[in-house]
Scaffold this motif. Structure first.
Motif, short mmCIF file in Angstrom:
data_model
loop_
_atom_site.label_atom_id
_atom_site.label_comp_id
_atom_site.label_asym_id
_atom_site.label_seq_id
_atom_site.Cartn_x
_atom_site.Cartn_y
_atom_site.Cartn_z
N LEU A 1 3.09 6.52 -14.91
CA LEU A 1 2.66 5.32 -14.26
C LEU A 1 3.75 4.33 -13.60
O LEU A 1 3.56 3.26 -13.01
CB LEU A 1 1.62 4.68 -14.77
CG LEU A 1 0.08 5.53 -14.66
CD1 LEU A 1 -0.91 4.81 -15.66
CD2 LEU A 1 -0.41 6.05 -13.60
N MET B 1 -1.17 -6.96 -13.79
CA MET B 1 -0.79 -5.59 -13.18
C MET B 1 0.44 -5.83 -12.23
O MET B 1 0.03 -6.66 -11.13
CB MET B 1 -1.76 -4.67 -12.71
CG MET B 1 -2.52 -4.21 -13.83
SD MET B 1 -4.20 -3.46 -13.25
CE MET B 1 -3.51 -1.90 -13.08
N TRP C 1 -2.03 -0.44 -6.91
CA TRP C 1 -3.14 -0.05 -7.70
C TRP C 1 -4.45 -0.20 -7.03
O TRP C 1 -4.75 -1.08 -6.50
CB TRP C 1 -3.25 -1.04 -8.89
CG TRP C 1 -2.02 -1.24 -9.58
CD1 TRP C 1 -0.91 -1.96 -9.55
CD2 TRP C 1 -1.64 -0.09 -11.02
NE1 TRP C 1 -0.04 -1.65 -10.72
CE2 TRP C 1 -0.22 -0.58 -11.14
CE3 TRP C 1 -2.28 1.09 -11.28
CZ2 TRP C 1 0.52 0.23 -12.26
CZ3 TRP C 1 -1.49 1.73 -12.35
CH2 TRP C 1 -0.37 1.30 -12.71
N ARG D 1 -2.83 -4.91 -5.64
CA ARG D 1 -3.99 -4.40 -5.93
C ARG D 1 -4.99 -4.44 -4.86
O ARG D 1 -5.38 -5.40 -4.31
CB ARG D 1 -4.57 -5.20 -7.14
CG ARG D 1 -3.71 -5.38 -8.42
CD ARG D 1 -4.39 -6.00 -9.51
NE ARG D 1 -4.22 -7.62 -9.19
CZ ARG D 1 -3.01 -8.43 -9.37
NH1 ARG D 1 -1.89 -7.92 -9.75
NH2 ARG D 1 -3.40 -9.61 -9.05
N VAL E 1 4.44 3.18 -10.14
CA VAL E 1 3.07 2.76 -9.48
C VAL E 1 3.47 1.04 -8.98
O VAL E 1 3.93 0.52 -9.61
CB VAL E 1 1.96 3.02 -10.05
CG1 VAL E 1 0.95 2.15 -9.31
CG2 VAL E 1 1.58 4.37 -10.26
#
Length: 218
Positions: free
Chosen positions: A7, A105, A13, A109, A10
């Motif tokens: 991951l 994160m 998300w 998103r 990435v």
């Protein structure tokens, strides 16, 4: 804890909404499904058991009950969606720990849901998660064609300029992860269906989103 190597690349998300951003145990979908069965029974004249069976058949064949009702009964989607989403959200409680994890994160998103816009807005507001996401792709954006239809994934990626090779998708439904994997996304199955799942298109599994983020992204 660092990201798993699979991951680390990435930068986008993608999250399903219902039973992904909140626990399955909240049973919001159970309330919605009850309203769906009542709608199907009234629309078709079937008994409650037969309406439930037809509802599930449409879900399996078309991706959503609504898609089946539109295809076979000419149901106007707004009438259906307004009725079945009119349920109590009293069981949904904001989770500050989960929200902090999502906020931390790195990358964009996005919410990707088979629900409509009013439902998505209502759920995100109740969970106090609205500000955590850079965008929401809902059923109206997909012209009422639901996941797992590949066209719907393509529309979502075009709308939000998503490179599937640098994206990861969280879902509670294994079948909705298959096209994501085929497109090049990393896939994470969360919820009860993760237990014992062996689908080759699922890369990670956990009992819920919070557990996964705590274990892998915390």
């Amino acid at each position: 804890m660092p990201l798993p190597a699979a991951l680390a690349h990435v930068d986008t998300w993608i999250f399903d909404l219902d039973q992904t951003l909140y626990p399955h145990e909240a049973e919001v979908m159970a309330l919605i499904e009850g309203k769906m069965t009542a709608f199907v029974a009234r629309e078709t004249g079937l008994s409650q058991p037969d309406a439930y069976a037809l509802q599930k058949s449409y879900l399996f064949e078309h991706g959503t009950t609504l898609a089946g009702l539109m295809a076979h009964h000419g149901v106007e989607p707004r009438r259906f969606l307004d009725e079945v989403h009119d349920v109590s959200l009293d069981t949904l409680v904001p989770d500050p720990e989960l929200n902090a994890m999502v906020a931390s994160m790195k990358g964009r998103r996005i919410v990707f849901t088979n629900g409509d816009e009013p439902h998505a807005v209502r759920i995100l507001e109740k969970l106090e998660m609205t500000a955590l996401f850079d965008g929401v792709f809902h059923l109206e954006h997909a012209n009422y064609i639901p996941k797992p239809n590949l066209l719907t994934f393509e529309l979502m990626m075009k709308a939000h300029i998503v490179d599937p090779n640098t994206a990861a998708f969280f879902e509670d439904s294994p079948k909705n992860l298959k096209p994501a994997c085929e497109l090049g996304m990393k896939t994470i199955l969360v919820g009860p269906k993760a237990d014992g799942n062996t689908d080759p298109w699922v890369h990670f599994r956990d009992l819920n989103l919070k557990s996964f983020l705590r274990n892998h992204l915390g």
